[in-house]
Design a protein around this motif. Structure first.
Motif, PDB file in Angstrom:
ATOM      1  N   ILE A   1     -20.919 -30.690 -24.857  1.00 45.39           N
ATOM      2  CA  ILE A   1     -20.025 -29.543 -24.948  1.00 45.39           C
ATOM      3  C   ILE A   1     -18.586 -29.949 -24.672  1.00 45.39           C
ATOM      4  O   ILE A   1     -18.311 -30.931 -23.974  1.00 45.39           O
ATOM      5  CB  ILE A   1     -20.423 -28.402 -23.992  1.00 45.39           C
ATOM      6  CG1 ILE A   1     -20.076 -28.731 -22.527  1.00 45.39           C
ATOM      7  CG2 ILE A   1     -21.887 -28.036 -24.141  1.00 45.39           C
ATOM      8  CD1 ILE A   1     -20.183 -27.530 -21.589  1.00 45.39           C
ATOM      9  N   ILE A   2     -17.666 -29.166 -25.240  1.00 41.28           N
ATOM     10  CA  ILE A   2     -16.263 -29.154 -24.842  1.00 41.28           C
ATOM     11  C   ILE A   2     -16.007 -27.794 -24.230  1.00 41.28           C
ATOM     12  O   ILE A   2     -16.236 -26.761 -24.875  1.00 41.28           O
ATOM     13  CB  ILE A   2     -15.321 -29.392 -26.031  1.00 41.28           C
ATOM     14  CG1 ILE A   2     -15.585 -30.757 -26.664  1.00 41.28           C
ATOM     15  CG2 ILE A   2     -13.859 -29.278 -25.595  1.00 41.28           C
ATOM     16  CD1 ILE A   2     -14.825 -30.985 -27.973  1.00 41.28           C
ATOM     17  N   LEU A   3     -15.571 -27.781 -22.977  1.00 44.38           N
ATOM     18  CA  LEU A   3     -15.305 -26.521 -22.267  1.00 44.38           C
ATOM     19  C   LEU A   3     -13.824 -26.205 -22.390  1.00 44.38           C
ATOM     20  O   LEU A   3     -12.978 -26.922 -21.850  1.00 44.38           O
ATOM     21  CB  LEU A   3     -15.721 -26.650 -20.810  1.00 44.38           C
ATOM     22  CG  LEU A   3     -15.544 -25.411 -19.925  1.00 44.38           C
ATOM     23  CD1 LEU A   3     -16.380 -24.248 -20.443  1.00 44.38           C
ATOM     24  CD2 LEU A   3     -15.905 -25.728 -18.477  1.00 44.38           C
TER      25      LEU A   3
ATOM     26  N   PRO B   1     -22.868 -34.861 -36.672  1.00 47.45           N
ATOM     27  CA  PRO B   1     -22.817 -33.424 -36.992  1.00 47.45           C
ATOM     28  C   PRO B   1     -23.871 -32.637 -36.218  1.00 47.45           C
ATOM     29  O   PRO B   1     -24.971 -33.120 -35.956  1.00 47.45           O
ATOM     30  CB  PRO B   1     -23.100 -33.388 -38.498  1.00 47.45           C
ATOM     31  CG  PRO B   1     -22.695 -34.739 -38.992  1.00 47.45           C
ATOM     32  CD  PRO B   1     -23.015 -35.693 -37.887  1.00 47.45           C
ATOM     33  N   LYS B   2     -23.480 -31.427 -35.835  1.00 46.46           N
ATOM     34  CA  LYS B   2     -24.357 -30.471 -35.156  1.00 46.46           C
ATOM     35  C   LYS B   2     -24.827 -30.963 -33.785  1.00 46.46           C
ATOM     36  O   LYS B   2     -25.919 -30.624 -33.336  1.00 46.46           O
ATOM     37  CB  LYS B   2     -25.567 -30.129 -36.033  1.00 46.46           C
ATOM     38  CG  LYS B   2     -25.216 -29.569 -37.400  1.00 46.46           C
ATOM     39  CD  LYS B   2     -24.415 -28.279 -37.306  1.00 46.46           C
ATOM     40  CE  LYS B   2     -24.106 -27.687 -38.668  1.00 46.46           C
ATOM     41  NZ  LYS B   2     -23.262 -26.476 -38.586  1.00 46.46           N
ATOM     42  N   THR B   3     -23.978 -31.755 -33.115  1.00 49.80           N
ATOM     43  CA  THR B   3     -24.341 -32.209 -31.769  1.00 49.80           C
ATOM     44  C   THR B   3     -23.357 -31.724 -30.707  1.00 49.80           C
ATOM     45  O   THR B   3     -23.653 -31.830 -29.522  1.00 49.80           O
ATOM     46  CB  THR B   3     -24.418 -33.746 -31.699  1.00 49.80           C
ATOM     47  OG1 THR B   3     -23.146 -34.310 -32.015  1.00 49.80           O
ATOM     48  CG2 THR B   3     -25.481 -34.282 -32.641  1.00 49.80           C
ATOM     49  N   VAL B   4     -22.197 -31.207 -31.100  1.00 50.69           N
ATOM     50  CA  VAL B   4     -21.179 -30.781 -30.137  1.00 50.69           C
ATOM     51  C   VAL B   4     -21.011 -29.265 -30.206  1.00 50.69           C
ATOM     52  O   VAL B   4     -20.774 -28.702 -31.282  1.00 50.69           O
ATOM     53  CB  VAL B   4     -19.824 -31.457 -30.397  1.00 50.69           C
ATOM     54  CG1 VAL B   4     -18.771 -30.938 -29.415  1.00 50.69           C
ATOM     55  CG2 VAL B   4     -19.946 -32.969 -30.293  1.00 50.69           C
ATOM     56  N   SER B   5     -21.133 -28.621 -29.061  1.00 48.41           N
ATOM     57  CA  SER B   5     -20.886 -27.183 -28.964  1.00 48.41           C
ATOM     58  C   SER B   5     -19.523 -26.939 -28.328  1.00 48.41           C
ATOM     59  O   SER B   5     -19.133 -27.651 -27.400  1.00 48.41           O
ATOM     60  CB  SER B   5     -21.970 -26.503 -28.111  1.00 48.41           C
ATOM     61  OG  SER B   5     -23.235 -26.607 -28.705  1.00 48.41           O
ATOM     62  N   LEU B   6     -18.822 -25.954 -28.835  1.00 43.49           N
ATOM     63  CA  LEU B   6     -17.552 -25.527 -28.254  1.00 43.49           C
ATOM     64  C   LEU B   6     -17.809 -24.314 -27.373  1.00 43.49           C
ATOM     65  O   LEU B   6     -18.497 -23.371 -27.790  1.00 43.49           O
ATOM     66  CB  LEU B   6     -16.549 -25.180 -29.352  1.00 43.49           C
ATOM     67  CG  LEU B   6     -16.262 -26.273 -30.387  1.00 43.49           C
ATOM     68  CD1 LEU B   6     -15.219 -25.792 -31.389  1.00 43.49           C
ATOM     69  CD2 LEU B   6     -15.822 -27.565 -29.724  1.00 43.49           C
ATOM     70  N   VAL B   7     -17.225 -24.353 -26.165  1.00 40.29           N
ATOM     71  CA  VAL B   7     -17.467 -23.279 -25.198  1.00 40.29           C
ATOM     72  C   VAL B   7     -16.120 -22.724 -24.741  1.00 40.29           C
ATOM     73  O   VAL B   7     -15.585 -23.101 -23.699  1.00 40.29           O
ATOM     74  CB  VAL B   7     -18.291 -23.796 -23.999  1.00 40.29           C
ATOM     75  CG1 VAL B   7     -18.650 -22.638 -23.073  1.00 40.29           C
ATOM     76  CG2 VAL B   7     -19.549 -24.508 -24.467  1.00 40.29           C
TER      77      VAL B   7
ATOM     78  N   MET C   1     -17.124 -16.736 -24.193  1.00 41.67           N
ATOM     79  CA  MET C   1     -16.997 -15.583 -23.326  1.00 41.67           C
ATOM     80  C   MET C   1     -15.879 -14.704 -23.877  1.00 41.67           C
ATOM     81  O   MET C   1     -14.767 -15.166 -24.097  1.00 41.67           O
ATOM     82  CB  MET C   1     -16.657 -16.028 -21.896  1.00 41.67           C
ATOM     83  CG  MET C   1     -16.802 -14.915 -20.840  1.00 41.67           C
ATOM     84  SD  MET C   1     -15.389 -13.826 -20.726  1.00 41.67           S
ATOM     85  CE  MET C   1     -16.229 -12.230 -20.717  1.00 41.67           C
ATOM     86  N   GLY C   2     -16.200 -13.448 -24.083  1.00 38.45           N
ATOM     87  CA  GLY C   2     -15.176 -12.539 -24.569  1.00 38.45           C
ATOM     88  C   GLY C   2     -15.775 -11.406 -25.364  1.00 38.45           C
ATOM     89  O   GLY C   2     -16.923 -11.457 -25.799  1.00 38.45           O
ATOM     90  N   GLY C   3     -14.977 -10.385 -25.535  1.00 34.03           N
ATOM     91  CA  GLY C   3     -15.394  -9.251 -26.336  1.00 34.03           C
ATOM     92  C   GLY C   3     -16.309  -8.295 -25.592  1.00 34.03           C
ATOM     93  O   GLY C   3     -16.592  -8.445 -24.398  1.00 34.03           O
ATOM     94  N   SER C   4     -16.777  -7.315 -26.344  1.00 33.90           N
ATOM     95  CA  SER C   4     -17.642  -6.278 -25.809  1.00 33.90           C
ATOM     96  C   SER C   4     -18.098  -5.428 -26.975  1.00 33.90           C
ATOM     97  O   SER C   4     -17.393  -5.306 -27.973  1.00 33.90           O
ATOM     98  CB  SER C   4     -16.880  -5.417 -24.800  1.00 33.90           C
ATOM     99  OG  SER C   4     -17.591  -4.245 -24.481  1.00 33.90           O
ATOM    100  N   TYR C   5     -19.291  -4.866 -26.866  1.00 37.63           N
ATOM    101  CA  TYR C   5     -19.715  -3.913 -27.889  1.00 37.63           C
ATOM    102  C   TYR C   5     -19.696  -2.480 -27.358  1.00 37.63           C
ATOM    103  O   TYR C   5     -20.139  -1.554 -28.027  1.00 37.63           O
ATOM    104  CB  TYR C   5     -21.082  -4.265 -28.471  1.00 37.63           C
ATOM    105  CG  TYR C   5     -22.205  -4.367 -27.470  1.00 37.63           C
ATOM    106  CD1 TYR C   5     -22.952  -3.247 -27.122  1.00 37.63           C
ATOM    107  CD2 TYR C   5     -22.538  -5.584 -26.899  1.00 37.63           C
ATOM    108  CE1 TYR C   5     -23.981  -3.333 -26.201  1.00 37.63           C
ATOM    109  CE2 TYR C   5     -23.577  -5.693 -25.986  1.00 37.63           C
ATOM    110  CZ  TYR C   5     -24.291  -4.566 -25.636  1.00 37.63           C
ATOM    111  OH  TYR C   5     -25.327  -4.658 -24.723  1.00 37.63           O
ATOM    112  N   THR C   6     -19.175  -2.307 -26.133  1.00 33.57           N
ATOM    113  CA  THR C   6     -19.080  -0.963 -25.569  1.00 33.57           C
ATOM    114  C   THR C   6     -17.650  -0.613 -25.201  1.00 33.57           C
ATOM    115  O   THR C   6     -17.008   0.207 -25.849  1.00 33.57           O
ATOM    116  CB  THR C   6     -19.997  -0.821 -24.343  1.00 33.57           C
ATOM    117  OG1 THR C   6     -19.687  -1.862 -23.398  1.00 33.57           O
ATOM    118  CG2 THR C   6     -21.458  -0.903 -24.730  1.00 33.57           C
TER     119      THR C   6
END
Length: 325
Positions: free
Chosen positions: A4-6, A115-121, A149-154
């Motif tokens: 990951i990259i935080l 490819p498809k091994t790094v997640s962005l957080v 992290m972010g947003g909301s559906y309410t």
């Protein structure tokens, strides 16, 4: 092990996310990038470096965007204080920044790995992530997932409709949600109402003992004080660590597929994330026309396995404490 990259804006909850990522044997923390959000880029970058210095976290830290793409910068000083991380004691950092801009660090790191091994957080405004996707679109297909992290559906927290990270740079959020990669949105509906530092959790962290335990407790104490005057929640919210926890153990979340759009123009709703859930009946297209296709690609976090989440927080505290013994 998950790479990951935080991308963060420390920030009290960001600091705990850093500690969780660094402690987990299931996480390969490739680097930390900073973005203006909770406070200025100078303060959040200093805070990231200080947290890494104090707790022996030796990963690249790259400074990123100084402000949002189009709008004026907003900060959350009323929550995080004048330094962005008031409350706990943090001495000056003792190692230098990575020489690259965060956007270039993200691009180069993603392109250097399979490819498809790094997640962005991203756990602050999404400015760096959006800029990276625009500067080098090839990363969109190479990134494994974006867990944000972010947003909301309410409802929101900085306005009735908008959550802070999205409101701080809605245009960047629009780019990230519409880019075509896999996105998990962990919003206020979960973090502010389910991921709370309850007295039970605080007692468990306190029982670990040591300076890391005290640092975590001090962050929660400060945020509880500021939250108490602004937000109707009983205990401090541990927002950003939810994203790291979800990568460590995806079963910690229950999600539903949705098409998420960001309101960019509304007088009262700018920065709102509007979620059209796949499971909903009735309206199938934004705007009510078939020409604007609904894309149920975003995983929207609905519920949290509190016991698993709490265990991860305690385990990470113990792991880092043992490593310093």
């Amino acid at each position: 092990m998950e790479k990951i990259i935080l991308d963060c804006d420390p920030g009290h909850d960001d600091a705990i996310a850093i500690l969780l990522a660094a402690a987990s044997p299931n996480i390969d923390l490739l680097g930390i990038t900073t973005v203006a959000g909770n406070h200025t880029i100078e303060n959040v970058t200093r805070n990231a470096l200080s947290v890494c210095t104090v707790y022996g976290i030796t990963v690249p830290v790259a400074r990123g965007a100084e402000g949002p793409l189009l709008i004026e910068q907003v900060i959350a000083e009323e929550i995080h204080g004048t330094t962005g991380l008031d409350g706990p004691y943090l001495p000056p950092a003792s190692f230098e920044l990575d020489p690259r801009h965060a956007v270039d660090f993200i691009i180069e790191t993603v392109m250097a790995n399979e490819p498809k091994t790094v997640s962005l957080v991203p756990v602050g405004p999404y400015t760096n992530i959006a800029l990276a996707a625009r500067k080098e679109p090839r990363i969109i297909d190479r990134v494994k997932q974006v867990v944000a992290m972010g947003g909301s559906y309410t409802r929101g927290n900085i306005t009735p409709a908008a959550e802070f990270n999205i409101y701080a740079d809605p245009e960047a959020a629009h780019i990230v949600f519409s880019a075509g990669w896999d996105v998990t949105m962990i919003g206020l509906d979960l973090t502010q109402h389910q991921a709370l530092a309850t007295p039970e959790l605080q007692d468990r962290v306190k029982a670990v003992g040591g300076d890391i335990s005290q640092f975590i407790l001090d962050t929660w104490e400060f945020v509880h004080t500021t939250h108490s005057g602004l937000l109707d929640i009983p205990y401090p919210a541990i927002h950003d660590a939810c994203c790291v926890a979800a990568i460590i153990d995806p079963s910690i979340l229950t999600v539903e597929k949705a098409d998420v759009r960001v309101e960019l123009e509304g007088r009262w709703t700018k920065g709102q994330t509007v979620a059209n859930f796949e499971s909903a009946s009735g309206m199938r297209h934004f705007g009510g026309t078939a020409s604007e296709q609904t894309d149920y690609r975003t995983n929207v976090a609905i519920s949290l396995d509190w016991n698993k989440f709490a265990d991860l927080i305690v385990e990470s505290t113990q792991t880092l404490t043992d490593a310093r013994a």
